[in-house]
Design a protein around this motif. Structure first.
Motif, short mmCIF file in Angstrom:
data_model
loop_
_atom_site.label_atom_id
_atom_site.label_comp_id
_atom_site.label_asym_id
_atom_site.label_seq_id
_atom_site.Cartn_x
_atom_site.Cartn_y
_atom_site.Cartn_z
N ASP A 67 -0.38 -5.16 1.39
CA ASP A 67 -1.78 -4.85 1.07
C ASP A 67 -2.52 -6.16 0.87
O ASP A 67 -2.59 -6.69 -0.24
CB ASP A 67 -1.84 -3.98 -0.19
CG ASP A 67 -3.24 -3.45 -0.48
OD1 ASP A 67 -4.22 -4.08 -0.02
OD2 ASP A 67 -3.36 -2.43 -1.18
N ASN A 90 0.84 -1.20 0.00
CA ASN A 90 0.00 0.00 0.00
C ASN A 90 0.88 1.25 0.00
O ASN A 90 2.11 1.17 -0.09
CB ASN A 90 -0.97 -0.01 1.18
CG ASN A 90 -0.26 -0.04 2.54
OD1 ASN A 90 0.89 0.39 2.67
ND2 ASN A 90 -0.95 -0.54 3.55
N LYS A 112 -6.80 -18.27 2.63
CA LYS A 112 -7.67 -17.87 1.53
C LYS A 112 -7.79 -18.95 0.45
O LYS A 112 -8.84 -19.10 -0.17
CB LYS A 112 -7.15 -16.58 0.90
CG LYS A 112 -7.24 -15.37 1.82
CD LYS A 112 -8.68 -15.07 2.20
CE LYS A 112 -8.78 -13.85 3.10
NZ LYS A 112 -10.19 -13.54 3.47
N GLU A 167 -5.71 -6.89 1.14
CA GLU A 167 -6.98 -6.81 0.40
C GLU A 167 -6.74 -6.92 -1.10
O GLU A 167 -7.41 -7.68 -1.80
CB GLU A 167 -7.69 -5.50 0.73
CG GLU A 167 -9.05 -5.37 0.05
CD GLU A 167 -9.78 -4.09 0.42
OE1 GLU A 167 -10.83 -3.81 -0.19
OE2 GLU A 167 -9.31 -3.37 1.33
N LEU A 168 -5.76 -6.17 -1.60
CA LEU A 168 -5.45 -6.23 -3.03
C LEU A 168 -4.82 -7.57 -3.39
O LEU A 168 -5.10 -8.13 -4.46
CB LEU A 168 -4.51 -5.09 -3.40
CG LEU A 168 -4.25 -4.89 -4.91
CD1 LEU A 168 -5.54 -4.70 -5.68
CD2 LEU A 168 -3.32 -3.69 -5.12
N ASP A 207 -5.46 -10.42 -2.02
CA ASP A 207 -6.54 -11.40 -2.08
C ASP A 207 -7.35 -11.26 -3.36
O ASP A 207 -7.78 -12.25 -3.94
CB ASP A 207 -7.44 -11.25 -0.86
CG ASP A 207 -8.50 -12.34 -0.78
OD1 ASP A 207 -8.18 -13.52 -1.07
OD2 ASP A 207 -9.66 -12.02 -0.45
N LYS A 208 -7.55 -10.02 -3.82
CA LYS A 208 -8.30 -9.81 -5.06
C LYS A 208 -7.61 -10.53 -6.22
O LYS A 208 -8.24 -11.23 -7.01
CB LYS A 208 -8.41 -8.32 -5.36
CG LYS A 208 -9.19 -8.00 -6.63
CD LYS A 208 -9.31 -6.50 -6.85
CE LYS A 208 -10.13 -6.19 -8.10
NZ LYS A 208 -10.28 -4.73 -8.33
#
Length: 305
Positions: A21, A15, A67, A23-24, A26-27
């Motif tokens: 980061d 980030n 995940k 969240e990114l 995981d995307k």
């Protein structure tokens, strides 16, 4: 461990505060899984291993294992200078939940034949995790020779090689000498189809980070014998795949991830994001590829023996 298929060497996402980061990350991870990849490799060259702390590596492995939830194996790269550090990282990888290791020869010091073999043996004998040796003398200056592989057959958990010598004949040489003792995975995007056609079992891929469906489609089509369909996609892909063989492959591939909406350009210094004419030139390659992206066949319905 089934060392077959497409194994993305995923990038590490940062980030604006230079923190992981998740969240990114995981995307992007979910896009890889949806495309049908067969494993996830953390902390490789693309993962900016050399600038990750031990704590960050542990956090990445634990997060990815959670995940992925058993859908595919999670593999951690080992790139250490000291044998004892490599052994310790192998121990931690198992503790964190990794299911396999990818291993480079020792960093910094250019080991000779005996030293290279003993390094791999020491780590292999210290862990129960299956190991894929990363053979990349072009970038890391030590070649794991066929003679070395002959000595390493005694380590049952050394099971595969990421073949990045750029020598296409190595696939055939390995098969002639060792049969199916070692799985062979191509480690250079620009010769992946050629190696798969010659009998490689899989592909440790780079541009898969931005184009997972196209990468898995090529692998699947080649293994199903649908070479004309695979060749058509591969020819479109080549200008993008060439981004994988440049010293700034991390910046180039992260820019591609950002352009397709599943990543960002953020890198950790001393790497810096691209600027000026260089950035424009790479953007032109990426955007041309996006604009001409081929329609893929229903590769997920193809069953490979």
């Amino acid at each position: 461990m089934n060392w077959k298929g497409v194994f993305p060497a995923v990038t590490t996402k940062f980030n604006e505060k230079d923190e992981l980061d998740f969240e990114l990350f995981d995307k992007n991870l979910q896009f890889q899984l949806e495309a049908g990849v067969h494993g996830i490799i953390l902390g490789g060259t693309l993962g900016e291993s050399s600038v990750l702390s031990l704590e960050e590596k542990g956090a990445l492995v634990k997060f990815t294992v959670e995940k992925v939830a058993g859908k595919v194996p999670v593999i951690l790269n080992i790139a250490e200078g000291a044998t004892k550090d490599a052994i310790e990282l192998a121990r931690l990888a198992e503790e964190w939940g990794a299911e396999g290791l990818m291993m480079l020869p020792p960093m910094r010091y250019k080991t000779d034949h005996r030293e290279t073999v003993e390094y791999f043996k020491a780590v292999a004998n210290s862990t129960t995790l299956p190991i894929m040796i990363y053979n990349n003398p072009v970038d890391y200056k030590i070649e794991v020779t066929l003679a070395m592989f002959s000595e390493l057959v005694v380590c049952e958990n050394i099971q595969a090689v990421k073949e990045s010598t750029r020598d296409l004949t190595n696939v055939t040489r390995m098969r002639n000498l060792f049969g199916d003792r070692y799985s062979i995975l191509c480690g250079v995007d620009t010769i992946a189809m050629e190696q798969l056609v010659m009998g490689a079992d899989g592909w440790v891929a780079g541009l898969v980070c931005a184009f997972p469906e196209e990468t898995v489609a090529i692998y699947t089509l080649v293994k199903a014998g649908k070479l004309a369909e695979a060749r058509s996609i591969y020819r479109w892909f080549i200008p993008l795949l060439e981004l994988d063989i440049h010293p700034k492959l991390v910046q180039y591939i992260k820019l591609a991830e950002a352009q397709v909406g599943i990543g960002s350009e953020a890198v950790r210094p001393p790497r810096l994001t691209l600027i000026g004419e260089e950035r424009e030139a790479i953007l032109n390659i990426i955007n041309t590829g996006i604009a001409t992206r081929p329609t893929l066949p229903d590769y997920k319905s193809i069953v490979i023996d």
